[in-house]
Design an enzyme around this catalytic site. Structure first.
Site, mmCIF file in Angstrom:
data_model
loop_
_atom_site.group_PDB
_atom_site.id
_atom_site.type_symbol
_atom_site.label_atom_id
_atom_site.label_comp_id
_atom_site.label_asym_id
_atom_site.label_seq_id
_atom_site.Cartn_x
_atom_site.Cartn_y
_atom_site.Cartn_z
ATOM 1 N N ASN A 111 -5.625 -11.326 -14.333
ATOM 2 C CA ASN A 111 -5.372 -9.893 -14.188
ATOM 3 C C ASN A 111 -5.345 -9.160 -15.529
ATOM 4 O OD1 ASN A 111 -4.081 -7.380 -12.838
ATOM 5 N ND2 ASN A 111 -2.547 -8.007 -14.359
ATOM 6 N N TYR A 210 -14.923 0.343 -20.788
ATOM 7 C CA TYR A 210 -14.119 -0.261 -19.724
ATOM 8 C C TYR A 210 -14.993 -0.583 -18.509
ATOM 9 C CZ TYR A 210 -10.370 -0.953 -16.330
ATOM 10 O OH TYR A 210 -9.539 -1.469 -15.352
#
Length: 289
Positions: A111, A210
């Site tokens: 994560n 990103y």
């Protein structure tokens, strides 16, 4: 002696990662005297990690459920340092796991990630984003996989912003046809080169490090899942988007709570997904990349 289920959640001191640990603990169907379940809550900062551990073990709902060993249940949660942007940190943690659990671990949820402001390569936004989100996830995956037991799970948390609709058709084709990690690495490095040259938009890239880092995560997950070594061991390897979740990373934006964002990663780690592998998931189902 009963066997132990061991899971790892990276980037778990806050937000979606912490919610994943909490949901794993709450939904575990172990009973007193049954198989113990150990979850490693990892973080790159020891103080924040220990504070998160203290918070989750004193959480009212967790205490009420009596799932923790301290409350008579079968679930234990421990903190361990892990910075996925640091290959030495990854190796130290995997060496620790190998020593402690010679029979292997059951699942990993990768994560950990960052979301930086801006885009200018002169501020190292692109390099730092790719180093953590893409290469960090890649190195963590390749180090963890040999430790995962047959029929275990690897889950890489990506994002819908890694979808391919904003790329040129040629870059979309490259991502979709990538058959190896080297193929995906090449795509990611081409993005970096375009940014350094100032030609990323002309070359067909979205102007977001990103977004590209998360597209890379989806692509590398597909490539890893296709490797015969992991297929032969029945390890299920998937990526997912938790949704637009209200966390520090989204700066308060989002429509989901962290608990809602944890649903799909937890399903992929411990739920019934048949033999699904190499897929990209959102809202507890596979979706088109």
């Amino acid at each position: 002696m009963s066997s132990i289920t061991v899971g790892v959640v990276t980037g778990a001191n806050k937000g979606i990662g912490l919610a994943i640990v909490r949901k794993l603990a709450l939904q575990y169907e172990g009973t007193p005297g049954g198989n113990p379940f150990l979850i490693y809550l990892t973080s790159r900062d020891e103080r924040r990690g220990e504070e998160a551990l203290k918070g989750i073990t004193s959480d009212a709902e967790v205490k009420k459920a009596k799932v923790l060993v301290a409350d008579g249940g079968t679930v234990d949660i421990k903190h361990h340092l892990l910075d996925i942007a640091d290959e030495t940190s990854i190796k130290d943690f995997t060496d620790f796991l190998k020593k402690e659990y010679s029979q292997g671990i059951n699942f990993v949820i990768n994560n950990a990630g960052i979301a930086m402001n801006g885009f200018d390569p002169d501020t190292n936004v692109v390099d730092n984003t790719l180093k953590t989100n893409y290469y960090g996830t890649l190195h963590a995956s390749l180090n963890f996989l040999p430790l995962i037991k047959p029929h275990g799970r690897l889950v890489n948390v990506a994002s819908m912003v890694g979808g391919l609709s904003k790329y040129s058709s040629s870059i979309q084709s490259r991502f979709l046809s990538a058959a190896s990690i080297a193929d995906v690495n090449s795509i990611v490095e081409d993005f970096r080169s375009s940014v350094l040259a100032g030609t990323e938009q002309k070359d067909g890239w979205p102007r977001s490090a990103y977004a590209v880092s998360k597209a890379g995560v989806i692509g590398l997950t597909r490539a890893i899942a296709a490797q015969e070594e992991w297929k032969a061991r029945g390890i299920l390897i998937n990526s997912c988007c938790p949704g637009w979740v209200r966390t520090d990373m989204t700066r308060g934006g989002g429509v989901k709570t962290p608990d809602q964002g944890a649903e799909t990663p937890v399903l992929l780690a411990v739920g019934d997904i048949g033999e699904s592998t190499g897929l990209f998931w959102q809202n507890e189902r596979p979706i088109r990349w």
